[in-house]
Design a protein around this motif. Structure first.
Motif, mmCIF file in Angstrom:
data_model
loop_
_atom_site.group_PDB
_atom_site.id
_atom_site.type_symbol
_atom_site.label_atom_id
_atom_site.label_comp_id
_atom_site.label_asym_id
_atom_site.label_seq_id
_atom_site.Cartn_x
_atom_site.Cartn_y
_atom_site.Cartn_z
ATOM 1 N N SER A 1 32.208 84.657 16.709
ATOM 2 C CA SER A 1 33.420 84.848 15.895
ATOM 3 C C SER A 1 33.099 84.561 14.440
ATOM 4 C CB SER A 1 34.563 83.942 16.371
ATOM 5 O OG SER A 1 34.259 82.579 16.101
ATOM 6 N N CYS B 1 28.509 77.195 10.045
ATOM 7 C CA CYS B 1 28.412 77.820 11.361
ATOM 8 C C CYS B 1 28.089 76.772 12.408
ATOM 9 C CB CYS B 1 27.352 78.921 11.363
ATOM 10 S SG CYS B 1 25.665 78.315 11.184
ATOM 11 N N THR C 1 29.715 80.543 16.196
ATOM 12 C CA THR C 1 30.875 80.730 15.317
ATOM 13 C C THR C 1 30.477 80.571 13.852
ATOM 14 O OG1 THR C 1 31.509 78.399 15.475
ATOM 15 C CG2 THR C 1 32.524 79.923 17.047
ATOM 16 N N ARG D 1 32.285 80.210 9.933
ATOM 17 C CA ARG D 1 33.497 79.968 9.167
ATOM 18 C C ARG D 1 33.187 80.233 7.694
ATOM 19 N NH1 ARG D 1 32.347 76.860 13.035
ATOM 20 N NH2 ARG D 1 31.088 75.473 11.755
#
Length: 198
Positions: free
Chosen positions: A86, A100, A106, A108
């Motif tokens: 994501s 991350c 993930t 960010r």
């Protein structure tokens, strides 16, 4: 939904025909000619705030678009060796541009990047994608990141943005660097009415 930014109007006797607007941290600064009437100022402020918001919206991909962008960057510059689980915007990163978690894939990205040039956002995404493959900032990590052709330019841009508030406080002068980091928009005030409002 984020709060509407505070608006600060700055009048300038040197400014004759142009109106400018930019973001400075959490507020919008609108520069207008000193000779504007209050009515002209109000019309132009509304116009420039709308114009700046539209431009920022164009430069703020949705999270699905952000994910697709990261996947394409990974394919193009990292040989498709990584695919994030994501990618999302976050509001709580005030000192980092991205972060991350390699364990779950993930990424960010700080919302402070909204409005910055797309090649700056792409650099941050490539940086975090490389961290999904290589922890730390060793030579092998930078070899991956340097595959992105605008790495040095983007790093310089972000260093300038980060330094701007310190320069402002040490010089005691307002610098536009913080505003141009997110966006700057200009328009001519011919006739002293915003375009479309005449």
């Amino acid at each position: 939904m984020p709060a509407t930014p505070e608006v600060e109007v700055r009048r300038s006797s040197r400014r004759r025909r142009t109106v400018s607007a930019y973001r400075e941290q959490d507020k919008t600064v609108v520069l207008v000619p000193a000779k504007f009437t209050p009515e002209q100022e109000e019309r132009w402020v509304q116009h420039m705030v709308r114009r700046l918001a539209k431009r920022e919206q164009r430069r703020s991909p949705s999270e699905p678009e952000l994910y697709q962008r990261a996947a394409e960057l990974a394919r193009r510059y990292l040989d498709g060796a990584v695919r994030p689980h994501s990618v999302r915007w976050v509001d709580n990163q005030r000192t980092r541009w991205g972060s991350c978690t390699p364990a779950d894939g993930t990424i960010r990205v700080s919302r402070r990047l909204v409005g910055m040039p797309s090649w700056v956002l792409d650099y941050v995404l490539v940086h975090e994608l490389a961290h999904l493959l290589v922890p730390g900032h060793g030579a092998d990590f930078w070899e991956l990141v340097q595959r992105y052709p605008r790495t040095e330019r983007a790093r310089g841009y972000l260093e300038g943005v980060a330094a701007a508030p310190r320069l402002h406080s040490s010089w005691g002068t307002r610098l536009d660097a913080a505003g141009t980091a997110t966006d700057t928009t200009h328009a001519s005030a011919n006739g002293h009415d915003p375009p479309g409002d005449r």
